[in-house]
Design an enzyme around this catalytic site. Structure first.
Site, PDB file in Angstrom:
ATOM      1  N   HIS A 104       1.687  -1.270  -7.423  1.00  0.00           N
ATOM      2  CA  HIS A 104       1.374   0.337  -7.751  1.00  0.00           C
ATOM      3  C   HIS A 104       1.962   1.204  -7.361  1.00  0.00           C
ATOM      4  O   HIS A 104       1.874   1.839  -6.342  1.00  0.00           O
ATOM      5  CB  HIS A 104      -0.034  -0.032  -6.855  1.00  0.00           C
ATOM      6  CG  HIS A 104      -1.082   1.054  -7.378  1.00  0.00           C
ATOM      7  ND1 HIS A 104      -0.673   2.587  -7.195  1.00  0.00           N
ATOM      8  CD2 HIS A 104      -2.337   1.261  -7.470  1.00  0.00           C
ATOM      9  CE1 HIS A 104      -1.632   3.431  -7.432  1.00  0.00           C
ATOM     10  NE2 HIS A 104      -2.667   2.378  -7.558  1.00  0.00           N
ATOM     11  N   GLU A 116       2.557   1.954 -12.665  1.00  0.00           N
ATOM     12  CA  GLU A 116       2.402   0.534 -12.148  1.00  0.00           C
ATOM     13  C   GLU A 116       2.646  -0.402 -13.181  1.00  0.00           C
ATOM     14  O   GLU A 116       2.292  -0.235 -14.428  1.00  0.00           O
ATOM     15  CB  GLU A 116       0.882   0.556 -11.790  1.00  0.00           C
ATOM     16  CG  GLU A 116       0.439   1.787 -10.796  1.00  0.00           C
ATOM     17  CD  GLU A 116      -1.062   1.790 -10.797  1.00  0.00           C
ATOM     18  OE1 GLU A 116      -1.639   0.974 -10.795  1.00  0.00           O
ATOM     19  OE2 GLU A 116      -1.228   2.883 -10.681  1.00  0.00           O
TER      20      GLU A 116
END
Ligand code: BG6
Length: 275
Positions: free
Chosen positions: A146, A247
């Site tokens: 992420h 991400e």
């Protein structure tokens, strides 16, 4: 409990700070310039996620496919990982972390598993997350690296590499298809059905960030914009223009299934180019 200080790793020109907590790459700078974004409001407490750097989402993404799992984005980012190796390769320094069910007893995704995470800090930042099924039954999981990228002004960046990709717009709940570059003009939270091979052109900082992934079926693009930033206690109200999450992962319909003895690796490579 407050976190211990992070490890500092890398080379003369490339420096990263990495917490054992979450195996969390907190910062990465190249030639003195930050490439990752971190919030000044981040919490540094066990049980809470850090806001910025590279949180690991595993073994589910957000609230999971059932929509009701906690903690958000899985337990890996709020677990203490074991450092299994630190190697200086000259042009890069590499940390290897391991997480297994002892860190999260009784938890999903299955009876016995191991996650290994390699963080290589050199002229590029290279991340490799491998999940292994060491039990007797198959299981599935979602995963994402992420990454919070630092940008000059998110309203001015262009994100190339997703033209024609279908995506779920998590702000509206609607399926859509990308036309041209992605630009950020409002709250943006999208799960693209395409692995990350993306170039972020940043005219304010005069650089391009090149994200390459392997073993990823999805790319998530996230910027919370005004209202959502204000609603998050660990995110400064005026910080959103300086960040952009790109991400790489496998989620929703692209969750990974592992047979006993099976393993899968997700790779994320980040490079910086002058523009
Ligand atoms: C993104 C999700 O990956 O992470 C967003 O798509 C979410 O929906 C964001 O808001 C941040 O999540 P968290 O749990 O770190 O606040």
């Amino acid at each position: 409990m407050t976190l211990d200080v992070p490890r500092e790793v890398g080379t003369e020109r490339s420096v990263a700070q990495v917490y054992d907590y979450g195996a969390h790459v907190w910062s990465w700078s190249l030639d003195g310039h930050d490439v990752l974004w971190t919030s000044v409001k981040s919490l540094f407490e066990t049980g809470k996620a850090l806001r910025g750097g590279v949180p690991i989402c595993w073994p589910w993404f957000g609230p999971g496919r059932s929509g009701d799992l906690t903690p958000a984005h899985g337990f890996a980012r709020i677990s203490e990982w074991a450092l299994a190796g630190r190697v200086d390769r000259g042009n890069a320094e590499v940390l290897t972390y391991v997480l297994d069910p002892e860190a999260a007893p009784g938890a999903l995704p299955g009876e016995d598993w191991r996650v290994t995470y390699e963080v290589s800090v050199g002229d590029e930042l290279e991340l490799a997350l491998t999940a292994e099924n060491r039990g007797a039954t198959s299981f599935s999981y979602e995963v994402a690296l992420h990454t919070y990228l630092a940008v000059g002004d998110v309203r001015q960046v262009a994100i190339a590499g997703l033209d024609g990709a279908s995506y779920l717009d998590k702000v509206t709940g609607q399926p859509e298809v990308q036309v041209g570059d992605v630009t950020i003009v409002a709250e943006t939270d999208r799960v693209y059905d395409r692995g990350a091979d993306v170039v972020v052109t940043d005219p304010v900082l005069g650089r391009r960030l090149r994200v390459a992934s392997e073993g990823a079926a999805n790319t998530v693009v996230w910027n919370p914009w005004v209202a959502k930033s204000a609603a998050m206690p660990d995110f400064g109200d005026d910080e959103w223009p300086g960040m952009l999450c790109i991400e790489a992962g496998n989620m929703l319909d692209h969750a990974v299934s592992l047979e006993p003895g099976g393993s899968e690796t997700l790779r994320y490579r980040l490079a910086v180019e002058a523009s």
